[in-house]
Scaffold this active site. Sequence first.
Site, PDB file in Angstrom:
ATOM      1  N   GLY A   1     -18.535  11.937   1.044  1.00 45.41           N
ATOM      2  CA  GLY A   1     -19.287  11.590  -0.156  1.00 45.41           C
ATOM      3  C   GLY A   1     -18.382  11.241  -1.306  1.00 45.41           C
TER       4      GLY A   1
ATOM      5  N   HIS B   1       0.859  -1.188   0.000  1.00 44.99           N
ATOM      6  CA  HIS B   1       0.000   0.000   0.000  1.00 44.99           C
ATOM      7  C   HIS B   1       0.891   1.232   0.000  1.00 44.99           C
ATOM      8  CE1 HIS B   1      -1.583   3.261   2.694  1.00 44.99           C
ATOM      9  NE2 HIS B   1      -2.522   3.253   1.765  1.00 44.99           N
TER      10      HIS B   1
END
EC number: 1.3.3.3
Length: 309
Positions: free
Chosen positions: A260, A108
């Site tokens: 969002g 990662h």
Amino acid sequence: MNSPDIALIKTYLLTLQDNICGALAQADGHAEFTEECWVREEGGGGRSRVLVNGAVFEQAGVNFSHVSGAMLPASATAHRPELAGRSFQALGVSLVIHPLNPYLPTSHANVRFFIAEKPGEDAVWWFGGGFDLTPYYGFEEDAIHWHQVAHSLCQPFGEQIYPRYKKWCDDYFYIKHRQEARGIGGLFFDDLNSPDFMTCFNFTQAVGDGFLAAYMPIVARRKALGWGDRERQFQLYRRGRYVEFNLVWDRGTLFGLQTGGRTESILMSLPPLVRWEYNYQPEADSAEAALYRDFLPVKDWLAIKGETH
């Protein structure tokens, strides 16, 4: 120069995404990245790339995003109340690579920039990022190499940088409910805004550029090793830890979901296949037990090589 140059950062991040995707596709030799450009209704967008069902990589996701908004979410202002009421921009490249071969570690990396602005007040900005490695079957040679690259890229910025950001990585990627490290660590930094913009940007570039130097030699060494169902089942079980950390503890995941963000891009870090097993214990003195005994406990990998730092 101490005023952030967002265009400069964005150009670098897009180039970094290109370079990493190119290197991974070349190493895989079978699958290619598919690209999806997306727009965020509240502001900004991104460029998501994913490689699936490759010969080497079962799934590799490399995501660029540049999002903006009029107000910060709760995940950001909880720790920094001074940011309340400010508009924000967040830019970054984030990647997670899940190899098919259990002898190849999951990796990662992330480099990011954040700025919050309010008319009549100084902007608040910082860089963050790092990279970390999650082996299933550990190799001391690989762990030393990974940390040697991390140490070397930190050196031009000060002797204290590597040990500080290594510890931060060890502390951050810790699965509290398991009382266990996610992997063997690497580097992690956040809130970096001193001494000035260019120094911080240069360090962030060193981390981003260092990822391929750290990971690709490990891929080359391990991708041809033979493996069977036993190794695959252990890999799938250990991937469960990755899922647990990302969904329970990872701040970036929570920030993305609360702002969002694009859910498919945020959850691109999750492995395509995973399994859980009640109260699993590795056989004593097995290769699986060696992961818990020799690799997950925090250690100074450079000391093994006799390096000083």
